[in-house]
Design a protein around this motif. Structure first.
Motif, PDB file in Angstrom:
ATOM      1  N   LEU A 126      97.004  28.751  34.609  1.00 15.71           N
ATOM      2  CA  LEU A 126      97.959  28.037  33.760  1.00 15.71           C
ATOM      3  C   LEU A 126      97.257  27.326  32.613  1.00 15.71           C
ATOM      4  N   ARG A 186      96.444  18.227  43.890  1.00 10.70           N
ATOM      5  CA  ARG A 186      96.690  18.656  45.279  1.00 10.70           C
ATOM      6  C   ARG A 186      95.487  19.383  45.850  1.00 10.70           C
ATOM      7  N   ALA A 234     104.822  20.771  29.934  1.00  9.25           N
ATOM      8  CA  ALA A 234     105.286  20.885  31.321  1.00  9.25           C
ATOM      9  C   ALA A 234     104.353  21.765  32.147  1.00  9.25           C
ATOM     10  N   VAL A 235     103.873  22.842  31.559  1.00  8.93           N
ATOM     11  CA  VAL A 235     102.945  23.717  32.286  1.00  8.93           C
ATOM     12  C   VAL A 235     101.608  23.003  32.497  1.00  8.93           C
ATOM     13  N   ASP A 236     101.149  22.251  31.506  1.00  8.88           N
ATOM     14  CA  ASP A 236      99.926  21.461  31.687  1.00  8.88           C
ATOM     15  C   ASP A 236     100.099  20.423  32.795  1.00  8.88           C
ATOM     16  N   ALA A 237     101.261  19.780  32.843  1.00 11.40           N
ATOM     17  CA  ALA A 237     101.518  18.794  33.899  1.00 11.40           C
ATOM     18  C   ALA A 237     101.551  19.466  35.269  1.00 11.40           C
ATOM     19  N   ALA A 238     102.107  20.663  35.339  1.00 11.70           N
ATOM     20  CA  ALA A 238     102.111  21.395  36.608  1.00 11.70           C
ATOM     21  C   ALA A 238     100.690  21.757  37.034  1.00 11.70           C
ATOM     22  N   ALA A 239      99.851  22.126  36.080  1.00 13.74           N
ATOM     23  CA  ALA A 239      98.460  22.446  36.400  1.00 13.74           C
ATOM     24  C   ALA A 239      97.713  21.204  36.880  1.00 13.74           C
ATOM     25  N   ALA A 250      96.212  26.994  38.978  1.00 13.14           N
ATOM     26  CA  ALA A 250      96.006  25.909  38.013  1.00 13.14           C
ATOM     27  C   ALA A 250      95.084  26.359  36.881  1.00 13.14           C
ATOM     28  N   ARG A 291      99.063  18.693  38.440  1.00 18.48           N
ATOM     29  CA  ARG A 291      99.544  18.448  39.805  1.00 18.48           C
ATOM     30  C   ARG A 291      98.876  19.385  40.795  1.00 18.48           C
ATOM     31  N   LEU A 292      98.743  20.641  40.443  1.00 21.21           N
ATOM     32  CA  LEU A 292      98.074  21.594  41.331  1.00 21.21           C
ATOM     33  C   LEU A 292      96.615  21.222  41.547  1.00 21.21           C
TER      34      LEU A 292
END
Length: 136
Positions: free
Chosen positions: A23, A127, A116-121, A20, A123-124
């Motif tokens: 990213l 979690r 999208a990469v920021d949203a994935a980060a 995260a 989410r990570l």
């Protein structure tokens, strides 16, 4: 050779959110470079029904440059694994996503990928906070 038996519990994750943070550093640097590029390019020309209009994006370029630097720094801080680093990183990434959505008409493909990469980060990081039992 013996194989370990499953105990039914998930492994405890108390490490640092390295992916995260990485990213966020990457997307922050992409936003900084894009903001610098928009500062150097000058005005945009928009073709509409009423003719051609010049749009000056200097303010938005400075805003993207500043928020990109904040996201990169927040990603570096998230790499350290400090207690409140995830909350700061999530806030900066959410702000970057909001700015990317506002700038969507000017660079749609790059901004969708960065958002999208920021949203994935995010989410990570969420979690990771849930796995370590920290509140965001």
């Amino acid at each position: 050779m013996r194989t370990p038996q499953a105990t039914g519990t998930a492994p405890e994750r108390t490490g640092r959110p390295v992916l995260a943070g990485g990213l966020l550093v990457a997307t922050g640097l992409a936003d900084v470079l894009a903001g610098f590029g928009m500062l150097r390019s000058g005005v945009f020309v928009v073709l509409g029904e009423g003719g051609m209009h010049q749009v000056d994006l200097t303010f938005w370029a400075w805003l993207q440059l500043t928020i990109g630097a904040a996201v990169a720094v927040a990603g570096l801080v998230a790499l350290t694994g400090r207690r409140d680093a995830a909350a700061v990183a999530i806030g900066c990434a959410a702000l970057a996503i909001a700015l990317d959505l506002l700038m969507l008409p000017y660079a749609p493909i790059r901004l969708l990928i960065v958002a999208a990469v920021d949203a994935a980060a995010i989410r990570l990081l969420l979690r990771h906070c849930r796995a370590t039992g920290r509140a965001v």
